[in-house]
Design a protein around this motif. Structure first.
Motif, short mmCIF file in Angstrom:
data_model
loop_
_atom_site.label_atom_id
_atom_site.label_comp_id
_atom_site.label_asym_id
_atom_site.label_seq_id
_atom_site.Cartn_x
_atom_site.Cartn_y
_atom_site.Cartn_z
N TYR A 145 32.79 -7.19 -34.80
CA TYR A 145 33.20 -7.30 -36.13
C TYR A 145 32.02 -8.31 -36.85
CZ TYR A 145 37.18 -4.95 -35.21
OH TYR A 145 38.18 -3.94 -34.71
N SER A 146 31.92 -8.12 -38.06
CA SER A 146 30.97 -9.08 -38.94
C SER A 146 31.28 -8.92 -40.38
CB SER A 146 29.52 -8.71 -38.56
OG SER A 146 28.78 -7.71 -39.25
N ALA A 147 30.68 -9.33 -41.24
CA ALA A 147 30.82 -9.30 -42.56
C ALA A 147 30.29 -7.68 -43.02
CB ALA A 147 29.87 -10.27 -43.47
N ASP A 148 29.57 -6.91 -42.09
CA ASP A 148 29.22 -5.61 -42.38
C ASP A 148 30.06 -4.90 -41.75
OD1 ASP A 148 27.07 -6.72 -44.11
OD2 ASP A 148 25.85 -6.98 -41.90
N GLY A 149 31.37 -5.09 -41.35
CA GLY A 149 32.22 -4.20 -40.71
C GLY A 149 32.47 -4.35 -39.21
N PRO A 150 32.84 -3.26 -38.71
CA PRO A 150 33.34 -2.04 -39.36
C PRO A 150 34.25 -2.07 -40.39
CG PRO A 150 34.05 -2.00 -37.00
CD PRO A 150 33.12 -3.27 -37.13
N PHE A 151 34.29 -0.86 -41.18
CA PHE A 151 35.11 -0.88 -41.97
C PHE A 151 36.29 0.30 -42.21
CE2 PHE A 151 31.55 -3.02 -44.06
CZ PHE A 151 32.25 -4.21 -44.36
N GLU A 152 36.01 1.40 -41.06
CA GLU A 152 36.97 2.22 -40.75
C GLU A 152 37.02 2.27 -39.29
OE1 GLU A 152 36.67 6.06 -42.70
OE2 GLU A 152 35.94 5.04 -44.65
N GLU A 153 38.33 2.48 -38.79
CA GLU A 153 38.83 2.60 -37.62
C GLU A 153 40.08 3.41 -37.27
OE1 GLU A 153 37.74 -1.36 -35.03
OE2 GLU A 153 38.43 -1.83 -37.08
N ARG B 79 45.26 5.30 -39.35
CA ARG B 79 44.00 4.98 -39.79
C ARG B 79 43.89 3.78 -40.53
NH1 ARG B 79 42.94 10.65 -43.10
NH2 ARG B 79 44.87 9.87 -43.95
N VAL B 80 42.78 2.98 -39.92
CA VAL B 80 42.50 1.67 -40.84
C VAL B 80 41.21 1.40 -41.58
CG1 VAL B 80 42.13 -0.82 -40.04
CG2 VAL B 80 43.62 0.69 -38.28
N PHE B 81 41.67 0.97 -42.73
CA PHE B 81 40.39 1.00 -43.60
C PHE B 81 40.29 -0.64 -44.09
CE2 PHE B 81 42.43 5.02 -44.39
CZ PHE B 81 41.19 5.98 -44.44
N ARG B 82 39.17 -1.16 -43.58
CA ARG B 82 39.04 -2.53 -43.86
C ARG B 82 38.27 -2.88 -45.16
NH1 ARG B 82 40.68 -5.25 -39.09
NH2 ARG B 82 40.87 -3.68 -37.42
N ALA B 83 38.58 -4.13 -45.60
CA ALA B 83 38.06 -4.68 -46.97
C ALA B 83 37.37 -6.07 -46.32
CB ALA B 83 38.95 -4.70 -48.02
N ARG B 84 36.15 -6.39 -46.91
CA ARG B 84 35.50 -7.58 -46.99
C ARG B 84 36.52 -8.75 -47.18
NH1 ARG B 84 30.01 -6.65 -46.29
NH2 ARG B 84 29.00 -4.74 -47.10
N GLU B 85 36.11 -9.87 -46.73
CA GLU B 85 36.53 -11.05 -47.15
C GLU B 85 35.92 -12.34 -46.60
OE1 GLU B 85 40.20 -12.52 -44.32
OE2 GLU B 85 39.95 -10.41 -43.69
N ILE B 86 35.94 -13.53 -47.13
CA ILE B 86 35.41 -14.58 -46.97
C ILE B 86 35.95 -15.29 -45.74
CG2 ILE B 86 34.38 -16.74 -47.54
CD1 ILE B 86 34.29 -15.67 -50.51
N LYS C 24 40.03 2.67 -53.54
CA LYS C 24 39.31 4.04 -53.81
C LYS C 24 39.22 4.78 -52.61
CE LYS C 24 34.88 2.07 -55.19
NZ LYS C 24 35.10 0.65 -54.87
N ARG C 25 38.97 3.95 -51.33
CA ARG C 25 38.61 4.71 -50.15
C ARG C 25 39.59 5.12 -49.64
NH1 ARG C 25 36.64 -0.43 -47.39
NH2 ARG C 25 36.92 1.07 -45.45
#
Length: 453
Positions: free
Chosen positions: A37-45, A51-58, A84-85
């Motif tokens: 994982y990184s700040a660039d995802g993955p955002f869907e798994e 089904r997992v939808f990920r959002a960014r965070e600090i 919205k995703r």
């Protein structure tokens, strides 16, 4: 990340429910991205059929006050943009609300916009839990934290509390009736009840009386007091007493420094973090399992989920805490309990447990296991959700073998009443304020949000 919601999701899927999850990118507790994982995802798994939808965070790197604050405020903002995703078509929205309380804000927005009943499971009471981690002294900031927390709790259709005292507090703060605030204790994943004997690990700590602590190291656990109590008990005759700390967290460096300053030697071992599924390797070698909390009256409102996993291991519980957790250990008969932050009382209990026979300690462990079986299993939690009238199951339209989780008439009525109260509150807040002034305020708020991103 090792949170109990993972197992709840798996349980929902195993029961035939269709589940989508919106969450962050894993970095807890060290604040470092997990492998892959990184700040660039993955955002869907896909996780265990959900089904997992990920959002960014600090990330909370370094666990400083600044990084924890940025972590707390960043994910809700990013998650609101990620709504919205989501595919949609949901019958209910459920939030497993640890820290921060702001994590329920995107869930509230989605539920209200789509007219879906929303249930919030309150694991960490805010802002009280915030103050146990960060020393917020500014009166204005404390007022903001209190106001935001109360507002979010009020906007939930239904709340779930872990204990009776927490239910009373939530009712007082939100004006909700006890019918709208269910009491469902945290349960324990089934794997904690299955011992995992690791010969190499047991040999490493053989010949000692092992008191094991597993979990996160923060000021809320008062582990500095625990270390001093261990030394007191050893000085009083428990010469082979050994504290094994399995975990990590913001207080680790300070605790290691304390241990060095006190010359604890072989009395204390810092093992580091392990996956939740490896915890039974450590509880299997334990002579006792330690749970401690600070003496904040607000922490006494909840029963930590750790207590359930300890009781599942069928080992004596050594507890230093107040309130609901104290009462649970006392009721179970599965261990020895002392008031929070009472160093002498904890040391005395350590010595008493050390001097017991193996048979006496085994009897305590058996009582703890019996209490776990009656109160803290996953099947019990899922059943309580239905018994409380929060959800019901129905056959799928396309496949009768599949089940749908749908709101009951009671839940729908709660949702309608919540929407009515929100509309009335908004009308009161905007009385005498023009639309132009409201638009200007929202534009400024949007700029403040962008400054935080």
């Amino acid at each position: 990340e090792n949170f109990r919601i993972n197992d709840i999701v798996e349980g929902f899927v195993q029961d035939g429910l269709s589940v989508d999850v919106l969450c962050g990118l894993p970095n807890y507790p060290k604040g470092e991205w997990f492998d892959g994982y990184s700040a660039d995802g993955p955002f869907e798994e896909v996780y265990k059929g959900a089904r997992v939808f990920r959002a960014r965070e600090i990330p909370r790197k370094g666990n400083t006050g600044k990084t924890i604050f940025l972590n707390y405020v960043s994910w809700p903002l990013y998650a609101a943009g990620a709504l919205k995703r989501l595919p949609g078509g949901y019958d209910a929205v459920f939030c497993f609300n640890t820290s921060p309380v702001l994590m329920c804000w995107p869930a509230i927005r989605y539920a209200k916009k789509n007219h879906i009943p929303f249930t919030n499971y309150v694991l960490d009471l805010w802002p009280e839990n915030l103050y146990s981690v960060l020393p917020v002294k500014n009166r204005f900031m404390r007022w903001v934290a209190q106001s935001v927390s109360d507002s979010l709790y009020k906007r939930c259709d239904r709340l779930i509390a872990m204990s009776g005292p927490l239910q009373e507090r939530l009712c007082a703060r939100t004006g909700k009736s006890t019918a709208d605030v269910a009491v469902i204790p945290q349960y324990c994943e089934d794997f904690y009840a299955v011992p995992q004997h690791d010969a190499a690990l047991e040999a490493q700590f053989a010949g000692r009386f092992n008191v094991v602590f597993t979990g996160t190291f923060t000021p809320a656990q008062s582990l500095d007091m625990v270390i001093r109590a261990v030394l007191d008990a050893r000085a009083a005759g428990a010469e082979h007493l050994h504290l094994l700390l399995v975990g990590d967290g913001m207080s680790r460096e300070a605790l290691q420094k304390q241990a060095a300053d006190l010359h604890t030697g072989d009395a204390v071992t810092f093992y580091g973090s392990v996956p939740a599924t490896d915890v039974p390797r450590f509880t299997a070698l334990a002579d006792a399992l330690l749970i401690s909390l600070s003496d904040s009256p607000d922490l006494g409102l909840t029963v930590p989920g750790k207590l359930a996993s300890y009781m599942a291991a069928a080992k004596p519980v050594l507890a230093s805490m107040n309130g609901a957790g104290y009462a649970a250990v006392l009721e179970s008969g599965g261990g020895l309990v002392s008031p929070a932050c009472d160093q002498k009382a904890l040391a005395d209990n350590m010595l008493a447990l050390y001097r017991m026979t193996d048979a006496e300690r085994a009897a305590l462990g058996a009582k703890a296991k019996a209490y776990y079986t009656a109160h803290y299993r996953r099947a019990e939690l899922l059943k309580r959700l239905e018994d409380e009238g929060l959800v019901q199951r129905s056959m799928g339209v396309r496949d009768a073998r599949m089940k749908r989780i749908t709101p009951t008439l009671r839940a729908q009525a709660l949702n309608q009443e919540a929407e009515r109260r929100i509309a009335a509150t908004e009308a009161t807040l905007t009385r005498g304020i023009s639309q132009e002034e409201i638009d200007q305020f929202l534009a400024i708020a949007e700029k403040l949000k962008q400054n935080l991103i």
